[in-house]
Design a protein around this motif. Structure first.
Motif, mmCIF file in Angstrom:
data_model
loop_
_atom_site.group_PDB
_atom_site.id
_atom_site.type_symbol
_atom_site.label_atom_id
_atom_site.label_comp_id
_atom_site.label_asym_id
_atom_site.label_seq_id
_atom_site.Cartn_x
_atom_site.Cartn_y
_atom_site.Cartn_z
ATOM 1 N N ARG A 224 4.433 -10.230 11.842
ATOM 2 C CA ARG A 224 3.240 -10.258 12.736
ATOM 3 C C ARG A 224 3.651 -8.284 12.960
ATOM 4 N NH1 ARG A 224 3.812 -11.500 18.584
ATOM 5 N NH2 ARG A 224 5.973 -12.133 18.525
ATOM 6 N N PRO A 225 2.506 -7.806 13.792
ATOM 7 C CA PRO A 225 2.384 -6.436 14.111
ATOM 8 C C PRO A 225 3.110 -6.242 15.222
ATOM 9 C CG PRO A 225 0.267 -6.982 12.603
ATOM 10 C CD PRO A 225 0.786 -8.804 13.150
ATOM 11 N N SER A 226 3.597 -5.213 15.138
ATOM 12 C CA SER A 226 4.289 -4.852 16.714
ATOM 13 C C SER A 226 3.549 -4.492 16.963
ATOM 14 C CB SER A 226 5.642 -3.230 16.316
ATOM 15 O OG SER A 226 4.860 -3.160 16.914
ATOM 16 N N ASP A 227 3.988 -4.860 18.892
ATOM 17 C CA ASP A 227 3.481 -4.365 19.818
ATOM 18 C C ASP A 227 3.596 -3.853 20.999
ATOM 19 O OD1 ASP A 227 5.070 -6.446 20.667
ATOM 20 O OD2 ASP A 227 3.578 -8.238 21.118
ATOM 21 N N VAL A 228 5.013 -3.103 20.805
ATOM 22 C CA VAL A 228 5.419 -2.231 21.010
ATOM 23 C C VAL A 228 5.276 -0.484 20.861
ATOM 24 C CG1 VAL A 228 7.359 -3.703 21.529
ATOM 25 C CG2 VAL A 228 7.860 -2.128 19.647
ATOM 26 N N ASP A 229 5.476 0.144 21.571
ATOM 27 C CA ASP A 229 5.401 1.714 21.867
ATOM 28 C C ASP A 229 6.305 2.160 20.212
ATOM 29 O OD1 ASP A 229 7.066 0.860 23.734
ATOM 30 O OD2 ASP A 229 8.008 3.116 23.666
ATOM 31 N N ASP A 230 6.244 3.111 19.811
ATOM 32 C CA ASP A 230 6.787 3.826 18.797
ATOM 33 C C ASP A 230 7.589 5.072 19.166
ATOM 34 O OD1 ASP A 230 4.780 4.545 17.748
ATOM 35 O OD2 ASP A 230 5.741 3.264 16.114
ATOM 36 N N TRP A 231 6.364 5.795 20.098
ATOM 37 C CA TRP A 231 6.408 6.666 21.516
ATOM 38 C C TRP A 231 6.840 7.209 22.629
ATOM 39 C CZ3 TRP A 231 3.122 9.370 24.608
ATOM 40 C CH2 TRP A 231 3.413 10.976 24.210
ATOM 41 N N SER A 232 7.284 8.100 22.917
ATOM 42 C CA SER A 232 7.196 7.386 24.464
ATOM 43 C C SER A 232 7.643 8.861 25.350
ATOM 44 C CB SER A 232 8.080 6.291 25.508
ATOM 45 O OG SER A 232 9.508 6.386 25.333
ATOM 46 N N ALA A 233 7.052 9.224 26.742
ATOM 47 C CA ALA A 233 7.549 10.499 26.722
ATOM 48 C C ALA A 233 7.220 10.466 28.597
ATOM 49 C CB ALA A 233 6.214 11.724 26.396
ATOM 50 N N LEU A 234 7.518 11.165 28.897
ATOM 51 C CA LEU A 234 7.630 11.355 30.610
ATOM 52 C C LEU A 234 7.765 12.352 31.434
ATOM 53 C CD1 LEU A 234 10.311 9.069 32.826
ATOM 54 C CD2 LEU A 234 10.266 9.215 30.494
ATOM 55 N N ILE A 235 7.614 12.555 32.675
ATOM 56 C CA ILE A 235 7.861 13.854 33.571
ATOM 57 C C ILE A 235 8.108 13.448 34.442
ATOM 58 C CG2 ILE A 235 6.035 15.067 32.362
ATOM 59 C CD1 ILE A 235 3.921 15.198 34.061
ATOM 60 N N GLY A 236 9.083 14.062 35.289
ATOM 61 C CA GLY A 236 8.922 13.235 36.648
ATOM 62 C C GLY A 236 9.919 14.261 37.721
ATOM 63 N N GLU A 237 9.669 13.572 38.961
ATOM 64 C CA GLU A 237 10.081 15.333 40.483
ATOM 65 C C GLU A 237 11.280 14.322 40.197
ATOM 66 O OE1 GLU A 237 5.714 16.479 41.247
ATOM 67 O OE2 GLU A 237 6.745 15.490 42.952
ATOM 68 N N PHE A 238 12.074 14.851 40.511
ATOM 69 C CA PHE A 238 13.669 14.855 41.083
ATOM 70 C C PHE A 238 13.390 14.667 42.762
ATOM 71 C CE2 PHE A 238 14.251 15.085 37.322
ATOM 72 C CZ PHE A 238 15.473 14.197 35.977
ATOM 73 N N GLU A 239 14.024 13.729 43.458
ATOM 74 C CA GLU A 239 13.748 14.432 45.000
ATOM 75 C C GLU A 239 14.526 15.317 45.291
ATOM 76 O OE1 GLU A 239 16.263 10.730 47.099
ATOM 77 O OE2 GLU A 239 15.250 9.211 46.120
ATOM 78 N N SER A 240 15.789 16.597 44.236
ATOM 79 C CA SER A 240 16.012 17.473 44.809
ATOM 80 C C SER A 240 15.322 18.730 44.609
ATOM 81 C CB SER A 240 16.753 17.526 43.791
ATOM 82 O OG SER A 240 17.135 17.883 42.488
ATOM 83 N N GLY A 241 13.636 18.265 44.236
ATOM 84 C CA GLY A 241 13.000 19.623 43.673
ATOM 85 C C GLY A 241 12.358 19.581 42.077
#
Ligand SMILES: NC(=O)c1ccc[n+]([C@@H]2O[C@H](COP(=O)([O-])OP(=O)(O)OC[C@H]3O[C@@H](n4cnc5c(N)ncnc54)[C@H](O)[C@@H]3O)[C@@H](O)[C@H]2O)c1
Length: 372
Positions: A224-241
């Motif tokens: 059965r083929p995969s149904d999950v990611d093989d690449w992931s990325a995010l950008i974020g802002e911390f509470e500190s700025g």
């Protein structure tokens, strides 16, 4: 605070006797005079018999609940597929057993919250196996950052690039068993780094993708083929700025690097930059304004926990620091204190990983709630 163990050596059961248990949890227990491998549990009966003989263990079972409730067990290490972590961890905590559980702790934050609540109610030590926190380079980088040597932290950045075969990942490639692919397997460790180093995130914007169908096993049989990611990325802002940028992929051709891949995490502060790299785990890169990044060896006291008998000059450096997870777990049990990183750290990282998938699905930024 968790209860102290009344039994020394601490009798530890391995639940899930596959790759990661054999690679670092059991060698780590064998190094620690305060602990012993008391039981082995795996869904595969033949593997239970093999590990009993390999590891010299008398007690074995294919039933995790039987092991969690055994009077011959004080603590469990859960290294099974992700969908089984929650019921096993809760059963162990309810039976008063200390729990070290592999990451990701669960399939989503609600599962992980239930695990944290059960562990607190049972007054047991709970720990998340965020392995790379224990790399000497990361410990030293953290020290420099927290002591102010890098100035005010402004940016966190991580890259985790591996060159994995495009054949089946087994249970890891199905959402109902793994929760997610690269995001939960690899990037979640780097989310944990960032939260530990930079403090809480306010919001993130994430994306995931799948390129390899993984519809063949290594032997060429269809699956059965995969149904999950093989690449992931995010950008974020911390509470500190401060800001953060993360990218992970299992499809970075040419990034084999002796099996360890490319693992880079850095903090840019107002006074300097420090970089952790998995393939050079005993040194950091350090740079100051106007200069270049230079290799700086981690001082000797950062190569292992102070009281651990592990000889830091022995073994493959990118492997042996992983034994220090178990040292911390057993130390917390014998000292009657919380372990670091705990299930709360696992929950905080899980919330951000879940938000990454939500952000991707809705194509929006997602606010990150505080967890405590
Ligand atoms: N911290 C790290 O660096 C790191 C590294 C590798 C894996 N992991 C994590 O460790 C866990 C296990 O990964 P792995 O690579 O060892 O997987 P694996 O497939 O090699 O081993 C898992 C084992 O669990 C057994 N199992 C399945 N269901 C079970 C159940 N209900 N009760 C008892 N045993 C059961 C399987 O038979 C198998 O032997 C995963 O959560 C994974 O994300 C963490």
């Amino acid at each position: 605070m968790p209860m102290k163990s009344t039994h020394i050596p601490v009798r530890v059961a391995i639940i899930g006797a596959g790759a990661v248990s054999d690679y670092h949890h059991v060698p780590a227990l064998q190094l620690d005079p305060r602990a012993e491998v008391a039981a082995v549990c795996d869904a595969d009966a033949a593997l239970v018999e093999k590990r009993k003989s390999d590891w010299g263990v008398a007690l074995g079972s294919t039933d995790a609940i039987e092991i969690c409730t055994s009077p011959a067990v004080d603590a469990v290490i859960i290294a099974t597929p992700n969908d089984t972590h929650r019921p096993i961890a809760i059963a162990a905590a309810q039976a008063g057993k200390h729990v070290l559980c592999e990451k990701p702790l669960g399939l989503d934050a609600a599962e992980v919250k239930a695990m944290l609540d059960a562990s607190r109610a049972g007054k047991v030590v709970h720990m998340t196996a965020f392995t790379y926190r224990f790399a000497p380079a990361m410990v030293y980088l953290r020290h420099l950052l927290k002591s102010g040597a890098l100035g005010t932290p402004r940016h966190f950045r991580s890259q985790r690039f591996t060159d994995w075969p495009e054949t089946s990942w087994g249970w890891r490639q199905y959402k109902e068993r793994a929760g997610a692919g690269d995001l939960y397997d690899l990037t979640i460790h780097r989310i944990d780094f960032a939260l530990d180093l930079m403090g809480p995130l306010s919001r993130i914007c994430g994306s995931i993708a799948r390129f390899a169908p993984r519809d063949r096993t290594v032997d060429g049989a269809p699956c059965r083929p995969s149904d999950v990611d093989d690449w992931s990325a995010l950008i974020g802002e911390f509470e500190s700025g401060a800001t953060g940028v993360w990218e992970g992929t299992t499809l970075a051709k040419g990034y084999k690097r002796n099996g360890f891949g490319h693992d880079w995490a850095e903090v840019n502060g107002s006074e300097g930059t420090a970089v952790y790299r998995l393939h050079e785990p005993n040194s950091i890169l350090l740079g100051r304004t106007g200069g270049d990044l230079d290799v700086v060896p981690a001082p000797r006291e950062y190569l292992k926990p102070a009281s651990s008998p592990r000889d830091p000059d022995l073994g493959e450096p990118a492997t042996v620091f992983r034994y220090d997870i178990v040292w911390e777990f057993i130390s917390a049990i014998v000292e009657g204190r919380d372990a670091v990183p705990s299930f709360l750290d696992g929950l905080r990282a899980q919330i951000v990983a879940d938000a990454t998938m939500e952000s991707h699905a809705k194509r929006v930024w997602v606010d990150i709630p505080r967890a405590d």
